[in-house]
Design a protein around this motif. Structure first.
Motif, PDB file in Angstrom:
ATOM      1  N   GLU A  74       0.829  -1.205   0.000  1.00  0.00           N
ATOM      2  CA  GLU A  74       0.000   0.000   0.000  1.00  0.00           C
ATOM      3  C   GLU A  74       0.866   1.259   0.000  1.00  0.00           C
ATOM      4  O   GLU A  74       0.524   2.259  -0.648  1.00  0.00           O
ATOM      5  CB  GLU A  74      -0.914  -0.021   1.225  1.00  0.00           C
ATOM      6  N   ASP A  75       1.988   1.207   0.700  1.00  0.00           N
ATOM      7  CA  ASP A  75       2.896   2.358   0.713  1.00  0.00           C
ATOM      8  C   ASP A  75       3.435   2.643  -0.690  1.00  0.00           C
ATOM      9  O   ASP A  75       3.552   3.809  -1.106  1.00  0.00           O
ATOM     10  CB  ASP A  75       4.060   2.104   1.672  1.00  0.00           C
ATOM     11  N   GLU A  79       2.773   5.966  -3.167  1.00  0.00           N
ATOM     12  CA  GLU A  79       3.771   6.736  -3.925  1.00  0.00           C
ATOM     13  C   GLU A  79       3.307   6.929  -5.369  1.00  0.00           C
ATOM     14  O   GLU A  79       3.483   8.000  -5.954  1.00  0.00           O
ATOM     15  CB  GLU A  79       5.118   5.996  -3.903  1.00  0.00           C
ATOM     16  N   ILE A  80       2.695   5.876  -5.945  1.00  0.00           N
ATOM     17  CA  ILE A  80       2.180   5.989  -7.320  1.00  0.00           C
ATOM     18  C   ILE A  80       1.016   6.968  -7.363  1.00  0.00           C
ATOM     19  O   ILE A  80       0.919   7.811  -8.260  1.00  0.00           O
ATOM     20  CB  ILE A  80       1.747   4.598  -7.831  1.00  0.00           C
ATOM     21  N   ARG A  81       0.142   6.862  -6.373  1.00  0.00           N
ATOM     22  CA  ARG A  81      -1.040   7.730  -6.347  1.00  0.00           C
ATOM     23  C   ARG A  81      -0.642   9.200  -6.186  1.00  0.00           C
ATOM     24  O   ARG A  81      -1.305  10.092  -6.704  1.00  0.00           O
ATOM     25  CB  ARG A  81      -1.957   7.295  -5.204  1.00  0.00           C
ATOM     26  N   SER A  82       0.444   9.432  -5.465  1.00  0.00           N
ATOM     27  CA  SER A  82       0.902  10.805  -5.236  1.00  0.00           C
ATOM     28  C   SER A  82       1.810  11.303  -6.349  1.00  0.00           C
ATOM     29  O   SER A  82       2.416  12.381  -6.214  1.00  0.00           O
ATOM     30  CB  SER A  82       1.641  10.883  -3.890  1.00  0.00           C
ATOM     31  N   TYR A 129      11.262   1.600  -3.168  1.00  0.00           N
ATOM     32  CA  TYR A 129      10.414   2.559  -3.882  1.00  0.00           C
ATOM     33  C   TYR A 129       9.787   3.590  -2.943  1.00  0.00           C
ATOM     34  O   TYR A 129       9.100   4.497  -3.386  1.00  0.00           O
ATOM     35  CB  TYR A 129       9.301   1.822  -4.626  1.00  0.00           C
ATOM     36  N   ILE A 130      10.014   3.427  -1.634  1.00  0.00           N
ATOM     37  CA  ILE A 130       9.447   4.382  -0.668  1.00  0.00           C
ATOM     38  C   ILE A 130      10.555   4.895   0.236  1.00  0.00           C
ATOM     39  O   ILE A 130      10.562   4.657   1.442  1.00  0.00           O
ATOM     40  CB  ILE A 130       8.316   3.724   0.156  1.00  0.00           C
TER      41      ILE A 130
END
Length: 835
Positions: A74-75, A79-82, A129-130
């Motif tokens: 989900e994290d 990142e993709i959503r943001s 990725y985060i």
């Protein structure tokens, strides 16, 4: 207490697994969408919501390894959503790999175990990725204790408590009886606390926050009561303030740490209850300082130092342990229950309150209770309008039942009336016979016949119409009976249709899996393929859908591997380098037609013939038509692949497809054009529960032949049947049809010798056989009942049905009947050779 509070509740687990399966399918399908269209924010939001729901649901049923891993995924999705992470092939690959792990975790739980594979490498790739995750969490939960990376952990003074009334959350009223009941539930040294939580309405998944906090608090104590009630929290509705009554040995700060979820909650405030009086959740005499998020108090974030927890052991901890410690304290995410032999294990133990470590370790190895099999049975999701329609039909059936009951009572009354009239008739008739001698004597004494007749009519005139009223009432009852019967027939038909619609599910349930399959195959084979899906809303019986995945899977893999050429070959042949595979479903009468079509190289008949000769399936001199070649590729062990791979070449595939389709009472045909492509056409009945059957009589027995397999029926003279090699045949429009006598097959004694007989031609366009019967009765809906015990191996029998008169009718399995016909023909030919 609600049953939902028990994570081992079988119904809750069934609901969870059904919901989780849908969420995983949604995850996978939308990940493939954003691979082709990274700017599709609607698909990105759907992915995030699905992951968030799966995380909360798994925490509710205490599947913490799944909840933790999904939180990490989900994290990445956040990142993709943001728009901080660009969607590329590598991101899609790792997301799909993560979805595979989630599937494996769910499968392990369904089998009663816990996923034990080491996924550290995958989690490290996800964390890569985060990069801002650690900083973001530290800022979001600054009021909560933590420690410097390399500094030893020291015991320091607790954080100064917030002033009274800071949270402003008023505890709900408790009666003395309620408080006493909650207090009695506390065991040993447990104390009763009320944890007040204020949720963030701006969170996209705000309706599941109450469930997530509930699952988190269960890790530190027994949650006895919630306000609002837990059942209300389980509904799709947002509650800003929720109060949890918990029996625990933990203190207020531990409860607040456990209930504070950085992306869900604004304020958490634990209140120690010593009596049933009410007050504010920030009452300093009984509670610890409320924990607030940056949304609730920016000043706290900027000024409060990060301090270590008082419950942690003193000593040095590694960087990895410190990061994990922050993750657990700040976001209430538990590590998977399986021990991986890494630094995560001591850090996890270090973060637990005293006295809970042994309990947690014991819980990890505790075997699953026997008798709980949440995976048993399938859950069917139905449109509520279909249920409403059934309820209306049931209400009409109840009304019809009341009408029949009333008619039965009226009929009973009429029978009693008839008995009374019968007695009266017999009495008057007896009286008439008794007076006949008197009338004869009067005639002898000179009385005229007219006078005697007049006297008889005056006294016995009612004898002739004594039943007139009864006759009228009986006709009225009969008319009502016919009307009620017609209504009942209509209701029964509508109920049958309604129930069938309930069992109907869209074929998209299996079509949705193929974009991922084709994506993986084209990468393994270095091909470019475009999958086109049509008619995914076509509905068919759930029992058919469940057994249809493997046959379609084999056909799709065959089209991708054998059908579609390599890109350079396609370009050389004047085709676009990207091949197309069409997956289409449609309705055709009471059948569903599924087509798997590709624009590849087609079937090479000569190559098929060479392979068949090599395997000894045909004689080298045999002339092989195209249709014969297409049938050969469905023989067991047959494959045209030049080498064996993990996709094809072992000769296992299309023969399995043919067998499975026949088991579903369907047919499969192949059409191909060399250089243009191949299509597999599967035809199946919409349902296997109720079919239309042609009732035929053989001797004194009645059999049902599925109408879907009946081509035509004829009445012929017995002299029209010819014999070739001791085998009976007939000519139908210049086509030779073999004849199979059911009386001989089933050993039924022929009762009537006649010059005429009935032939029912069954099968398909590729293979036909004529079935000889004594009489045709007619068409009727047939409810299939499976055969058991010694009857299961009866040749050419698919099941049984009960007819309207209560007799049993066996249902013919046409596919087995065709095989028996072929065997009988071969046997006749062999006998002819030895004669």
């Amino acid at each position: 207490m609600s049953d939902y509070l028990d994570p081992n509740n079988e119904e809750l687990l069934k609901d969870f697994f059904a919901e989780a399966e849908q969420q995983v399918e949604q995850l996978e399908s939308n990940v493939l969408v954003i691979e082709n269209d990274p700017s599709n924010h609607e698909a990105i939001d759907e992915i995030f919501r699905a992951a968030h729901t799966l995380k909360g649901g798994s925490a509710t049923v205490e599947m913490m390894e799944l909840s933790h891993f999904t939180h990490t995924v989900e994290d990445v999705l956040d990142e993709i959503r943001s728009d901080r992470l660009k969607v590329d092939e590598a991101v899609v690959d790792i997301l799909l790999t993560s979805i595979d792990v989630i599937k494996a975790m769910l499968e392990a739980r369904q089998n009663g175990s816990i996923y034990q594979e080491n996924i550290d490498d995958l989690e490290n790739k996800l964390h890569a990725y985060i990069p801002q995750k650690g900083d973001a969490k530290t800022k979001a939960s600054a009021p909560k204790p933590a420690s410097p990376v390399s500094a030893p952990v020291q015991t320091v003074a607790p954080v100064q408590k917030a002033p009274a009334q800071s949270s402003g959350m008023i505890l709900p009223d408790l009666s003395e009886a309620e408080f006493a009941e909650l207090k009695e539930t506390c065991e040993g040294s447990q104390k009763l606390w009320c944890v007040a939580v204020k949720f963030d309405e701006n969170n996209p998944m705000n309706t599941v926050g109450g469930i997530q906090v509930f699952a988190a608090l269960k890790s530190v104590g027994n949650v006895l009561k919630t306000v609002p009630d837990f059942d209300a929290l389980y509904e799709d509705q947002f509650y800003e303030d929720v109060y949890y009554y918990i029996a625990t040995e933990a203190d207020g700060s531990q409860l607040e740490d456990a209930s504070f979820l950085s992306d869900v909650t604004l304020i958490t405030d634990a209140h120690y209850l010593v009596d049933n009086t009410t007050g504010t959740a920030s009452d300093v005499s009984h509670s610890a300082a409320p924990v607030q998020s940056p949304v609730a108090s920016q000043s706290t974030v900027s000024s409060a130092p990060i301090t270590p927890s008082l419950d942690l052991p003193q000593g040095n901890i590694s960087d990895a342990q410190n990061d994990l410690l922050k993750d657990i304290l700040n976001d209430n995410i538990l590590k998977p229950e399986s021990s991986k032999g890494s630094a995560s294990a001591p850090a996890e133990n270090a973060s637990k309150p005293a006295g809970t470590s042994e309990v947690k370790e014991q819980k990890k190895v505790e075997p699953k209770k026997e008798g709980v099999h949440p995976q048993q049975g399938s859950i069917l999701r139905v449109d509520s309008r279909r249920i409403d329609n059934l309820m209306n039909l049931v209400s009409e059936a109840v009304i019809n039942k009341a009408s029949f009951n009333q008619l039965a009572m009226q009929n009973a009354s009429e029978i009693s009336h008839f008995q009374t009239l019968e007695a009266e008739f017999k009495e008057k008739l007896h009286s008439l016979f008794d007076k006949l001698p008197d009338y004869i004597e009067e005639a002898k004494n000179g009385a005229s016949a007219n006078e005697i007749r007049k006297n008889i009519m005056q006294e016995y005139s009612t004898l002739g119409n004594i039943f007139d009223e009864y006759e009228a009432e009986t006709k009225n009852i009969y008319a009502k009976f016919r009307s009620y019967t017609q209504n009942l027939g209509t209701i029964a038909g509508d109920l049958q249709e309604g129930v069938m619609k309930i069992r109907m599910v869209p074929i998209n349930q299996i079509f949705s899996r193929f974009p991922r399959v084709v994506r993986d195959l084209q990468r393994d084979l270095n091909k470019k393929i475009d999958l086109v899906i049509e008619g995914e809303d076509t509905e068919l019986d759930k029992s058919v859908v469940e057994d249809l995945l493997d046959p379609i899977m084999h056909c799709v893999r065959n089209s991708v591997d054998h059908g579609i050429e390599m890109p350079d070959v396609r370009v050389a042949n004047g085709k676009p380098e990207t091949g197309t595979v069409l997956l289409k479903a449609s309705n055709e009468g009471n059948m569903i037609v599924i087509e798997i079509k590709d624009d590849g190289a087609g079937i090479d008949v000569e190559k098929v013939k060479r392979k068949a000769i090599e395997k000894g399936l045909i004689h080298p001199d045999k002339v092989l038509s195209d249709q014969d070649a297409y049938q050969l590729i469905m023989q067991p062990g047959f494959s045209t692949a030049d080498k064996i791979s993990n996709i094809s070449g072992r000769g296992v595939g299309l023969d399995v497809v043919k067998t499975m389709i026949q088991n579903l009472k369907g047919t499969i045909s192949v059409n191909s054009a060399k250089g243009k492509g191949t299509s597999f056409i599967i035809k199946l009945p919409l349902t296997l529960a109720i079919i239309q059957g042609l009732l035929v009589r053989v001797g004194r027995e009645v059999y049902s032949i599925p109408i879907a397999n009946v081509i035509e029926s004829q009445c012929i003279n017995i002299k029209e049947i010819n014999h070739i090699d001791n085998y009976e045949i007939m000519n139908v429009r210049n086509e030779v049809i073999s004849i199979l006598r059911l009386s001989r097959l089933f050993g039924i004694k022929e009762t009537v010798q006649s010059d005429e007989c009935y032939i029912v031609i069954v099968g398909s366009q590729e293979k036909k056989i004529g079935v000889m019967v004594d009489a045709l009765i007619g068409e009727e809906d047939v409810v299939i009942k499976p055969l058991k015990d010694q009857f299961t191996n009866s040749p050419a029998i698919a099941g049984a049905s009960i007819l309207g008169d209560g007799s049993v009718s066996l249902i013919i399995d046409v596919s087995q009947l065709l095989e028996l016909g072929v065997k009988q023909e071969l046997l006749a030919q062999q006998q002819n050779q030895y004669m």
